[in-house]
Design an enzyme around this catalytic site. Structure first.
Site, PDB file in Angstrom:
ATOM      1  N   LYS A  13       0.821  -1.202   0.000  1.00  0.00           N
ATOM      2  CA  LYS A  13       0.000   0.000   0.000  1.00  0.00           C
ATOM      3  C   LYS A  13       0.861   1.261   0.000  1.00  0.00           C
ATOM      4  CE  LYS A  13      -3.678  -2.490   2.407  1.00  0.00           C
ATOM      5  NZ  LYS A  13      -4.309  -2.752   3.722  1.00  0.00           N
ATOM      6  N   GLY A  71     -12.363  -5.326   5.082  1.00  0.00           N
ATOM      7  CA  GLY A  71     -13.674  -5.952   5.229  1.00  0.00           C
ATOM      8  C   GLY A  71     -14.418  -5.946   3.912  1.00  0.00           C
TER       9      GLY A  71
END
Length: 438
Positions: A210, A312
């Protein structure tokens, strides 16, 4: 609601946690999405590994499922390819095929983007296609689009972030309860925050991928995961957390990307991921649980903070849907998303040239001259000491030293020389310190 325009046709690669949520959102929000886009979205195929797998009450025709992902990508009736499978291959082959054919791509694949984003961007340029990947970093947090578009007229100087929810939950638990790493990891696993094999999270691989994506966008330079200095957080102890508290700090696994000068005075980029102490007054210090947050500093905009759930199925699917809407609108209007901006070609500054601070805990012999000897090692490497604290006596004597800012190479060399001193029984811990005056 009928728009009168032909549907934008979607192919979905992957139907796991995120893919299933994408399908549900496409179904549940179909009317609103049509209104926002100006045409309906039609899911024409879903590529999966196994056809017979139980998928609950997913609102989709079973006939749409296929195991032939490449065949689905190549279909003439596909406008947008959505990839939520992950990994390098075969995802890279599927997406380059789509992009070169002029099909828009929406992906959440941080590993592929960080390792070989250049191939995807080149394929998008070749095919005149859109490449969107908001979901690859920080889940539902709108972060990449502001970096790519909103701040395009500004000069970003530094990006500091908590971009892995698992490690943030563990460190937040250690800070709140005094638990050790193992106990906090067990709790994270039990609650479903940590995978059965948490290596990618706790060793910093996920955050490093990331960080590479963020640095590429912020500094208009192609940065890969291999360019990112990475240090995991498995060595952080309850004693480290207690020491941080005494300093008015906490410990977070941070990704840090900054623009600056290298040792020769040339402008360059430093990108690193490691645990660090930060003051409790810093905005990132209060980010708890499995939340993510990214702190961006720019010359004109000043300081900006992006915060929210970073992982999620539902949050990630939300980011995927946002990209689908953007890609669909572009196809209807005959326009394209902003292309890759990598004009700067800034070199990557090695970790040894990054200026940081160290917190060093030493178990030492409690006798006269110890402090002077230790201070001499720091002076030899041109590292200035900010504070020294001694606790315990005799066999339990401990020195805790916090430095001023210095090149990481100087600090690392200081630590290695300290290990060789007969008066130093052991180096209990070494942590970097960020977010406070050097």
């Amino acid at each position: 609601m009928s728009s009168g325009k032909p549907a934008v046709r979607l192919a979905l690669l992957g139907c796991g946690t995120v893919g299933s949520e994408v399908v549900r959102l496409l179904h549940d929000q179909a009317e609103d999405l049509t209104a926002r886009i100006g045409a309906p979205l039609e899911l024409v195929g879903i590529a999966v590994r196994r056809l017979g797998r139980e998928r609950g009450s997913l609102p989709v025709d079973p006939a749409l499922f296929t195991t032939d992902a490449l065949g689905l990508v190549k279909r003439d009736d596909v406008d947008v390819v959505i990839e939520v499978v992950g990994g390098i291959e075969p995802a890279r082959s599927w997406l380059t095929e789509a992009l070169r054919a002029g099909k828009s791509v929406v992906t959440a694949n941080k590993a592929l983007l960080a390792e070989d984003g250049a191939t995807l961007h080149d394929a998008a340029a070749e095919g005149g296609a859109d490449l969107y990947y908001e979901a690859s970093v920080a889940g539902a947090i709108p972060l990449l689009r502001p970096l790519r578009e909103s701040l395009h007229g500004d000069r970003v100087t530094r990006v500091t972030g908590i971009v892995n929810g698992t490690t943030n939950f563990i460190l937040s638990s250690m800070d709140a309860t005094g638990a050790g790493f193992g106990e906090a990891l067990d709790e994270a696993t039990e609650l479903g925050y940590a995978e059965a094999d948490p290596t990618a999270d706790v060793e910093g691989f996920d955050a490093a991928a990331k960080a590479a994506i963020l640095a590429s966008l912020a500094f208009h330079t192609r940065v890969t995961a291999a360019d990112v200095f990475r240090e995991g957080m498995t060595g952080v102890t309850a004693a480290d957390m207690a020491s941080a508290k005494e300093m008015g700090c906490t410990i977070k696994l941070l990704c840090l990307a900054e623009r600056g000068e290298d040792s020769s005075g040339q402008e360059s980029v430093s990108v690193r991921v490691h645990p660090a102490m930060i003051p409790r007054s810093h905005p990132l210090a209060s980010v708890g649980d499995a939340f993510n947050a990214v702190f961006v500093e720019a010359e004109a905009a000043g300081q900006l903070m992006f915060y929210g759930r970073g992982a999620g199925g539902t949050p990630t699917a939300s980011a995927v849907l946002g990209d689908i809407v953007a890609a669909a609108r572009n196809r209807l209007s005959g326009t394209r998303a902003p292309s890759e901006s990598a004009y700067a070609h800034l070199p990557i500054r090695p970790i040894g040239e990054a200026v940081t601070r160290y917190h060093i805990s030493l178990d030492v012999a409690d006798r006269q001259g110890v402090l002077a000897t230790v201070a001499g090692v720091f002076a030899q490497h041109e590292v200035s000491i900010a504070t020294v604290r001694q606790s315990g006596r005799d066999e339990d004597a401990t020195l805790v030293i916090v430095t001023h800012g210095a090149p990481d190479a100087n600090l690392a060399a200081t630590v290695e020389d300290l290990r060789e001193l007969s008066i130093v029984r052991s180096i209990a811990s070494v942590l970097r310190v960020e977010g406070s005056p050097a």
